[in-house]
Every structure is written in structure tokens, then in C-alpha cells.
Design a protein around this motif. Structure first.
Motif, PDB file in Angstrom:
ATOM      1  N   ARG A 171     -22.040  85.010 -40.621  1.00  0.00           N
ATOM      2  CA  ARG A 171     -21.329  84.854 -39.752  1.00  0.00           C
ATOM      3  C   ARG A 171     -21.607  84.330 -38.329  1.00  0.00           C
ATOM      4  N   GLY A 172     -22.710  84.224 -38.327  1.00  0.00           N
ATOM      5  CA  GLY A 172     -23.519  83.520 -36.999  1.00  0.00           C
ATOM      6  C   GLY A 172     -23.601  84.801 -36.020  1.00  0.00           C
ATOM      7  N   ASP A 180     -21.071  80.095 -38.163  1.00  0.00           N
ATOM      8  CA  ASP A 180     -20.413  81.093 -39.076  1.00  0.00           C
ATOM      9  C   ASP A 180     -20.168  80.395 -40.153  1.00  0.00           C
ATOM     10  N   ALA A 219     -18.350  87.289 -35.020  1.00  0.00           N
ATOM     11  CA  ALA A 219     -18.458  85.887 -35.218  1.00  0.00           C
ATOM     12  C   ALA A 219     -18.652  84.803 -34.339  1.00  0.00           C
ATOM     13  N   LYS A 257     -22.404  88.961 -34.601  1.00  0.00           N
ATOM     14  CA  LYS A 257     -21.098  89.854 -34.648  1.00  0.00           C
ATOM     15  C   LYS A 257     -20.753  90.030 -32.968  1.00  0.00           C
ATOM     16  N   VAL A 306     -16.361  78.633 -34.745  1.00  0.00           N
ATOM     17  CA  VAL A 306     -16.681  77.428 -35.749  1.00  0.00           C
ATOM     18  C   VAL A 306     -16.659  76.121 -34.892  1.00  0.00           C
ATOM     19  N   GLY A 366     -16.691  81.072 -42.133  1.00  0.00           N
ATOM     20  CA  GLY A 366     -15.606  80.861 -41.148  1.00  0.00           C
ATOM     21  C   GLY A 366     -15.458  79.252 -41.435  1.00  0.00           C
ATOM     22  N   SER A 367     -16.704  78.576 -41.491  1.00  0.00           N
ATOM     23  CA  SER A 367     -16.720  77.183 -41.675  1.00  0.00           C
ATOM     24  C   SER A 367     -16.057  76.686 -43.068  1.00  0.00           C
TER      25      SER A 367
END
Length: 306
Positions: free
Chosen positions: A178-179, A198, A183, A181, A186, A201-202
């Protein structure tokens, strides 16, 4: 100074007692296999043995810690390798969408495949060994829900593998998929492909872009997911580096343990050949002293007068 018969008797008895004590000690050593059976046998060597045993016990604990950490990291390594393979498929699909036609059939197929690949990534993110989720920090429940929302902790469990030296046994799942916390955002346009990524998400954004036949959004997805694949490869490399470090530590501890045990054995373990010879010599000397003392006790004033 006049030596009285009583003094001679006392001296003889003392020597006999000393000889008997030496024989008893040698017999005890041969029976137990140890040079030192109680602290009073040799206080200095006893202290050395205690120090050596403490170091040996510590080394055994560190070896146990390393084994447990290696197991966790190997599980993480397997999961990360699977994620890397999944990301290659994601990249291929997104690349095909850029270069191919966005007809209904290819669009539907791409969306279905990406949805399944995302679910597989989530499953990999919930990998566990026993009760420990390797990407969930201290979480005791699945860190990712079915949609990819992360509810674990970002802590990395660290294990002591040497005095004041620690190695991480887990991977931060939030940072990985998620890159962070919360997230990461994007990326799009100029920020597409800029980390941290993320990944989940991406993929969602790419699915939306494909469904809307948004060429710019699809291109952003390609950039984001390429960077996401690199993000997983970095984590994979990091875990590999930790495993190498643990392997080196294990070899060092094993060599150190062997040295300590050798020194411990040299001090504590009986040399049976040497102890056997000493026992034979002491027994012979004791019997001779016993015989001489018995004859001495038979002398009287009449013996001196004859």
C-alpha cells in the motif's frame, strides 16, 4: 625439637588421610568423567567453567533465534517471489492495454485477470507461519481484508542474533503493498511511477481506467505498476540480504561454540589414561604408607632396648 611417638602417629595419620582423599578424588573423577565435581575441587577453574557455560548457553539461544528468524524470512521470501511473479503478469496485461485495442472482449478479459491477480496479491499479503503474519507486524488477525485494506501494524519483529545485534524477521506489509499506512496516493500524470507505490490501489485505478477506456489512466497504471514491481523486488532483495547475514552469523556462532566447548572440555573432561596412572601410583603409595604406619605402631620401648 624432640619428636614424640604421638607426633609421629599424628603425622602418619594425616598423611594417610591425605592419600585417601587423593584416591577418593581420582576415583570420583574416573566415575563421573569430570575433573571438577564441586566448586571446592578447584574454585578458579570452577569460575572459568561457569563463564564458559554461560557463553555456550547464550550461543545456543542465539542459534535458536537465528533458526526461527530464518524460517520466518524463508516464508516471506517465498511469498515475495510469488508476488514478483504476479506483478510480471500485471505489467504484461497493462502493457497489452497500452499497445492493443480496447475492444469489449479484451477489456473484460483484462479486468477479470487484474481482479484475480489483485486477490492473489492480497492472499500473499496474508501469508503466515503459525500465528505470525509475516506482513502484518504484531497483528494477530489477517492484515489485509478482501479489498486490500491494511489493518495490521507496520512494526517489523526484530530478533537478537548476537549481543545487541538484531535482524528483522518480518516485512512491513503496508509499505510493501500500500506504499505505507495510510496508503500512498496513486500517482497520475507527472507523479505516476513515483514511489512509494500503492500497488493494490494502482491495480484498482488501472481496472477503472481500462473500464473507462482511459488511455492516459492506463499509461499511468503502467508506470505505477512497473514501479510497484520494483518495490517488491527491493523487498525481496532486502530479505535475501537478511538471510545471508543470518547464515554468516550462524557459521560464526557455530565456530565460536566449538571453540568454547573444546576449552570447556579441556578443563572439565577427565583424561582417563592420565587419571588411571595417577590412581595406580597413589594407591601403591597409600598401601606402602599404610604398611609402614602399621609397622611403626608395633614399636615399643622394649624394641629400642634389645
Amino acid at each position: 625439637m624432640r619428636i614424640t611417638p604421638g607426633m609421629s602417629a599424628d603425622n602418619a595419620i594425616y598423611n594417610l588421610q591425605q592419600g585417601r582423599t587423593t584416591i577418593d578424588q581420582l576415583q570420583e573423577q574416573l566415575a563421573s568423567g569430570y575433573n571438577i565435581n564441586r566448586p571446592s575441587d578447584d574454585p578458579l577453574s570452577t569460575r572459568q567453567l561457569l563463564d564458559l557455560q554461560e557463553q555456550i548457553d547464550a550461543g545456543s539461544q542465539y542459534s535458536s533465534n537465528i533458526t526461527k528468524t530464518e524460517t520466518l524470512l524463508n516464508v516471506s521470501n517465498t511469498a515475495l517471489s510469488s508476488m514478483a511473479d504476479l506483478m510480471q503478469q500485471v505489467k504484461k496485461i497493462s502493457g497489452d492495454m497500452v499497445t492493443g485495442t480496447l475492444d469489449a472482449t479484451s477489456t473484460a478479459s483484462a479486468i477479470t485477470n487484474l481482479t484475480q491477480l489483485k486477490s492473489q496479491l492480497v492472499d500473499m499479503g496474508n501469508t503466515r507461519l503459525g500465528d505470525q503474519y509475516v506482513f502484518g507486524g504484531y497483528s494477530t488477525s489477517q492484515p489485509f481484508d478482501s479489498t486490500g485494506v491494511f489493518s495490521g501494524t507496520t512494526d517489523i519483529l526484530k530478533v537478537e542474533v548476537a549481543p545487541n545485534s538484531y535482524v528483522g524477521a518480518t516485512v512491513d506489509g503496508a509499505a510493501l503493498l500500500r506504499g505505507g499506512k495510510p496508503a500512498a496516493t496513486v500517482g497520475s500524470g507527472a507523479t505516476a511511477g513515483q514511489g512509494p507505490i500503492d500497488i493494490l490501489g494502482s491495480i484498482d485505478a488501472l481496472i477503472t481506467a481500462i473500464g473507462n477506456k482511459d488511455s492516459a489512466g492506463i499509461l499511468d497504471g503502467v508506470k505505477n505498476l512497473k514501479a510497484g514491481a520494483d518495490q517488491i523486488n527491493v523487498a525481496l532483495s532486502d530479505v535475501g540480504g537478511r538471510l545471508v547475514r543470518l547464515d554468516n552469523m550462524k557459521s560464526m556462532i557455530t565456530n565460536n561454540q566449538n571453540t568454547l566447548k573444546t576449552v570447556f572440555g579441556d578443563i572439565q573432561n577427565v583424561d582417563y589414561a592420565k587419571a588411571g596412572v595417577l590412581l595406580s601410583q597413589q594407591t601403591t603409595a597409600f598401601n606402602a604408607a599404610l604398611s609402614a604406619t602399621a609397622k611403626l605402631s608395633q614399636l615399643s620401648l622394649l624394641d629400642y632396648m634389645s
